[in-house]
Motif scaffolding. Structure first.
Motif, PDB file in Angstrom:
ATOM      1  N   ALA A  20       0.828  -1.208   0.000  1.00  0.00           N
ATOM      2  CA  ALA A  20       0.000   0.000   0.000  1.00  0.00           C
ATOM      3  C   ALA A  20       0.861   1.257   0.000  1.00  0.00           C
ATOM      4  O   ALA A  20       0.530   2.257  -0.660  1.00  0.00           O
ATOM      5  N   LEU A  21       1.977   1.221   0.726  1.00  0.00           N
ATOM      6  CA  LEU A  21       2.852   2.392   0.777  1.00  0.00           C
ATOM      7  C   LEU A  21       3.533   2.634  -0.569  1.00  0.00           C
ATOM      8  O   LEU A  21       3.722   3.789  -0.978  1.00  0.00           O
ATOM      9  N   ALA A  22       3.899   1.570  -1.263  1.00  0.00           N
ATOM     10  CA  ALA A  22       4.461   1.728  -2.610  1.00  0.00           C
ATOM     11  C   ALA A  22       3.412   2.289  -3.556  1.00  0.00           C
ATOM     12  O   ALA A  22       3.720   3.093  -4.439  1.00  0.00           O
ATOM     13  N   GLY A  23       2.159   1.887  -3.378  1.00  0.00           N
ATOM     14  CA  GLY A  23       1.083   2.440  -4.190  1.00  0.00           C
ATOM     15  C   GLY A  23       0.887   3.919  -3.952  1.00  0.00           C
ATOM     16  O   GLY A  23       0.700   4.696  -4.897  1.00  0.00           O
ATOM     17  N   ALA A  24       0.947   4.329  -2.678  1.00  0.00           N
ATOM     18  CA  ALA A  24       0.826   5.751  -2.360  1.00  0.00           C
ATOM     19  C   ALA A  24       2.000   6.537  -2.932  1.00  0.00           C
ATOM     20  O   ALA A  24       1.830   7.627  -3.486  1.00  0.00           O
ATOM     21  N   ALA A  25       3.211   5.971  -2.810  1.00  0.00           N
ATOM     22  CA  ALA A  25       4.397   6.665  -3.311  1.00  0.00           C
ATOM     23  C   ALA A  25       4.351   6.820  -4.827  1.00  0.00           C
ATOM     24  O   ALA A  25       4.850   7.811  -5.370  1.00  0.00           O
ATOM     25  N   ALA A  26       3.746   5.865  -5.512  1.00  0.00           N
ATOM     26  CA  ALA A  26       3.649   5.964  -6.971  1.00  0.00           C
ATOM     27  C   ALA A  26       2.823   7.167  -7.402  1.00  0.00           C
ATOM     28  O   ALA A  26       3.021   7.704  -8.491  1.00  0.00           O
ATOM     29  N   LEU A  27       1.905   7.608  -6.537  1.00  0.00           N
ATOM     30  CA  LEU A  27       1.092   8.782  -6.837  1.00  0.00           C
ATOM     31  C   LEU A  27       1.792  10.074  -6.468  1.00  0.00           C
ATOM     32  O   LEU A  27       1.322  11.156  -6.809  1.00  0.00           O
ATOM     33  N   LEU A 140      -4.679  -1.319  -4.398  1.00  0.00           N
ATOM     34  CA  LEU A 140      -5.574  -0.994  -3.284  1.00  0.00           C
ATOM     35  C   LEU A 140      -5.029   0.186  -2.491  1.00  0.00           C
ATOM     36  O   LEU A 140      -5.769   1.106  -2.132  1.00  0.00           O
ATOM     37  N   GLY A 141      -3.728   0.177  -2.229  1.00  0.00           N
ATOM     38  CA  GLY A 141      -3.124   1.301  -1.517  1.00  0.00           C
ATOM     39  C   GLY A 141      -3.185   2.589  -2.307  1.00  0.00           C
ATOM     40  O   GLY A 141      -3.419   3.671  -1.749  1.00  0.00           O
ATOM     41  N   ALA A 142      -3.009   2.493  -3.627  1.00  0.00           N
ATOM     42  CA  ALA A 142      -3.039   3.690  -4.471  1.00  0.00           C
ATOM     43  C   ALA A 142      -4.436   4.307  -4.519  1.00  0.00           C
ATOM     44  O   ALA A 142      -4.599   5.521  -4.347  1.00  0.00           O
ATOM     45  N   THR A 143      -5.461   3.478  -4.736  1.00  0.00           N
ATOM     46  CA  THR A 143      -6.814   4.020  -4.835  1.00  0.00           C
ATOM     47  C   THR A 143      -7.293   4.559  -3.493  1.00  0.00           C
ATOM     48  O   THR A 143      -7.973   5.584  -3.433  1.00  0.00           O
ATOM     49  N   ALA A 144      -6.929   3.884  -2.410  1.00  0.00           N
ATOM     50  CA  ALA A 144      -7.330   4.365  -1.089  1.00  0.00           C
ATOM     51  C   ALA A 144      -6.677   5.708  -0.778  1.00  0.00           C
ATOM     52  O   ALA A 144      -7.322   6.614  -0.241  1.00  0.00           O
ATOM     53  N   THR A 145      -5.392   5.844  -1.114  1.00  0.00           N
ATOM     54  CA  THR A 145      -4.693   7.100  -0.851  1.00  0.00           C
ATOM     55  C   THR A 145      -5.299   8.242  -1.654  1.00  0.00           C
ATOM     56  O   THR A 145      -5.514   9.347  -1.130  1.00  0.00           O
ATOM     57  N   ALA A 146      -5.598   7.992  -2.920  1.00  0.00           N
ATOM     58  CA  ALA A 146      -6.208   9.028  -3.751  1.00  0.00           C
ATOM     59  C   ALA A 146      -7.570   9.436  -3.202  1.00  0.00           C
ATOM     60  O   ALA A 146      -7.901  10.624  -3.125  1.00  0.00           O
ATOM     61  N   THR A 147      -8.376   8.470  -2.797  1.00  0.00           N
ATOM     62  CA  THR A 147      -9.686   8.764  -2.229  1.00  0.00           C
ATOM     63  C   THR A 147      -9.547   9.546  -0.936  1.00  0.00           C
ATOM     64  O   THR A 147     -10.306  10.494  -0.673  1.00  0.00           O
ATOM     65  N   VAL A 208       3.399  14.641 -12.390  1.00  0.00           N
ATOM     66  CA  VAL A 208       2.551  13.470 -12.365  1.00  0.00           C
ATOM     67  C   VAL A 208       1.143  13.901 -12.018  1.00  0.00           C
ATOM     68  O   VAL A 208       0.923  14.591 -11.039  1.00  0.00           O
ATOM     69  N   ARG A 209       0.170  13.518 -12.827  1.00  0.00           N
ATOM     70  CA  ARG A 209      -1.201  13.954 -12.629  1.00  0.00           C
ATOM     71  C   ARG A 209      -2.070  12.776 -12.185  1.00  0.00           C
ATOM     72  O   ARG A 209      -2.056  11.716 -12.786  1.00  0.00           O
ATOM     73  N   VAL A 210      -2.802  12.947 -11.091  1.00  0.00           N
ATOM     74  CA  VAL A 210      -3.723  11.951 -10.592  1.00  0.00           C
ATOM     75  C   VAL A 210      -5.047  12.651 -10.369  1.00  0.00           C
ATOM     76  O   VAL A 210      -5.170  13.513  -9.500  1.00  0.00           O
ATOM     77  N   THR A 211      -6.051  12.365 -11.151  1.00  0.00           N
ATOM     78  CA  THR A 211      -7.306  13.089 -11.099  1.00  0.00           C
ATOM     79  C   THR A 211      -8.390  12.366 -10.325  1.00  0.00           C
ATOM     80  O   THR A 211      -9.515  12.839 -10.262  1.00  0.00           O
ATOM     81  N   GLY A 212      -8.127  11.232  -9.743  1.00  0.00           N
ATOM     82  CA  GLY A 212      -9.108  10.507  -8.975  1.00  0.00           C
ATOM     83  C   GLY A 212      -8.633   9.106  -8.689  1.00  0.00           C
ATOM     84  O   GLY A 212      -7.557   8.696  -9.134  1.00  0.00           O
ATOM     85  N   GLY A 216      -5.515   7.127 -10.158  1.00  0.00           N
ATOM     86  CA  GLY A 216      -4.464   6.675  -9.259  1.00  0.00           C
ATOM     87  C   GLY A 216      -4.106   5.220  -9.500  1.00  0.00           C
ATOM     88  O   GLY A 216      -2.939   4.824  -9.432  1.00  0.00           O
ATOM     89  N   LEU A 217      -5.104   4.421  -9.820  1.00  0.00           N
ATOM     90  CA  LEU A 217      -4.861   3.019 -10.136  1.00  0.00           C
ATOM     91  C   LEU A 217      -3.954   2.888 -11.348  1.00  0.00           C
ATOM     92  O   LEU A 217      -3.001   2.102 -11.352  1.00  0.00           O
ATOM     93  N   ARG A 218      -4.236   3.681 -12.383  1.00  0.00           N
ATOM     94  CA  ARG A 218      -3.395   3.616 -13.587  1.00  0.00           C
ATOM     95  C   ARG A 218      -1.969   4.090 -13.305  1.00  0.00           C
ATOM     96  O   ARG A 218      -1.010   3.544 -13.841  1.00  0.00           O
ATOM     97  N   THR A 219      -1.851   5.122 -12.472  1.00  0.00           N
ATOM     98  CA  THR A 219      -0.526   5.658 -12.178  1.00  0.00           C
ATOM     99  C   THR A 219       0.332   4.655 -11.424  1.00  0.00           C
ATOM    100  O   THR A 219       1.546   4.572 -11.636  1.00  0.00           O
ATOM    101  N   ALA A 220      -0.287   3.875 -10.544  1.00  0.00           N
ATOM    102  CA  ALA A 220       0.455   2.905  -9.733  1.00  0.00           C
ATOM    103  C   ALA A 220       0.675   1.583 -10.440  1.00  0.00           C
ATOM    104  O   ALA A 220       1.351   0.698  -9.902  1.00  0.00           O
TER     105      ALA A 220
END
Length: 378
Positions: A20-27, A140-147, A208-212, A216-220
């Motif tokens: 999850a932390l790697a997913g957040a960092a990817a954003l 899961l970590g990426a989408t949760a962080t974006a939300t 890096v652009r994350v619009t939702g 965020g899922l695509r970015t990670a």
């Protein structure tokens, strides 16, 4: 209690939070409350898979691993199955708290775990299913962080009057040194000065652009793919850990480890390499504060070092297993592959510019080693 620790393989738990932390960092986003919920969901679903795995393999383990908790009689099959169900329900409940998108990803993750343990484990699709589960954990970590960033920014934004750009003004376009923003109130648009970008905006290349959550899922996805590929390699080796005798599997995994280590050590285009920020996406989904210059600058170099740690952790026992594919050495190779998850997660966080997160993930290594001496992760 010892029996449950063996059933759930608690020493392997330390390889989970880094997903999850790697997913957040990817954003390019800091972990938030929703990231913590994603970590909790991941831990529950991971342990559900462990309990379900031993329940499904109870007859096979009675022959190959009679010391395991179920065949030895220390835990009954119904109790293991009930634990798997309860942990799955808990994991999905935590994912739901992190948002609808996270619940969708968490549901896919839970379905993959159950499908692997009950149907796919002993088929050709088994390793791919395990790799998909690990990749979904990162997402899961990426989408949760974006939300979580969306909810936080909505809660802290003050309403603005008609035609006035309030504090919720967010970036919708970044081009050169000019950015356009839409106001949080009244739907009016405000144009920032070419020399005064809106707060949290990064201009120039590498933004890096994350619009939702779905964006965020695509970015990670690249980070998720690397962790998934490593999992496929380790799972392929593990299919022969009780019998040994396969040189091809550890040799292929060794080659894969070298490739993955090289890719993980390369900084991404959007990495915070010079003390900058990521782009602040629309609706506030990626509001990053200024990075600590020293840590931000250290990100790419740290990623390279951690990639070498990953390669050594996974590669050395794989080489030994390739040279002598006995059951003990094959099991060590699987254990090394599991432990190598942590430096790989840390490398992926560092290559995205999150050196602080990377160091925090590496702090799990001593704990994983200590618990592995008491409870085998395989």
């Amino acid at each position: 209690m010892r029996a449950w620790a063996e059933l759930l393989r608690v020493s392997a738990l330390f390889t989970v939070p880094g997903d999850a932390l790697a997913g957040a960092a990817a954003l390019g986003a800091r972990p938030n409350r929703s990231t913590a919920l994603a970590v909790g969901a991941s831990l529950c679903l991971y342990e559900a898979g462990m309990a379900l795995n031993d329940w499904a393999d109870r007859e096979e383990d009675a022959i190959d691993r009679p010391h395991r908790p179920i065949p030895s009689g220390r835990i009954s099959p119904p109790a293991a199955l009930a634990a798997a169900g309860a942990l799955t329900a808990a994991g999905l409940a935590l994912a739901a708290r992190a948002g609808r998108t996270s619940l969708a990803v968490g549901t896919a993750l839970a379905a993959t775990v159950w499908a692997y343990d009950l149907r796919l484990k002993h088929t050709a699709a088994g390793p791919a299913a395990m790799g998909a589960a690990r990749a979904l954990d990162v997402l899961l970590g990426a989408t949760a962080t974006a939300t979580g960033n969306v909810l936080r920014d909505r809660a802290t934004s003050a309403p603005a009057g008609p035609g006035v750009a309030g504090p919720a003004a967010v970036v919708t376009r970044v081009s050169g040194n000019t950015s356009s923003a839409s106001a949080g109130g009244g739907g009016a648009a405000a144009r920032t000065s070419p020399r005064t970008p809106s707060p949290g905006t990064v201009t120039g290349a590498g933004a890096v652009r994350v619009t939702g959550p779905w964006d965020g899922l695509r970015t990670a996805l690249p980070s998720a793919t690397l962790l998934g590929a490593h999992t496929v390699a380790v799972t392929t080796v593990s299919r022969r850990e009780a019998q040994g005798g396969s040189t091809a599997a550890p040799l292929a995994a060794l080659v894969a480890t070298g490739v993955l280590g090289t890719l993980a050590g390369r900084p991404t285009d959007g990495a915070v390499a010079r003390g900058g920020l990521r782009a602040a996406p629309r609706r506030g989904t990626g509001a990053l504060r200024p990075a600590v210059p020293a840590l931000a600058a250290a990100g790419p170099a740290l990623a390279g070092v951690l990639a070498l740690v990953y390669t050594g952790t996974a590669g050395r026992p794989l080489l030994h297993a390739a040279l002598n594919p006995s059951p003990p050495l094959t099991q060590r190779a699987v254990g090394g592959g599991i432990r190598a998850m942590i430096p790989l997660q840390a490398a992926l966080a560092a290559r995205g510019g999150a050196a602080g997160i990377a160091l925090g993930v590496m702090g799990l290594v001593p704990l994983a080693r200590t618990f592995a001496r008491k409870v085998s992760p395989t």
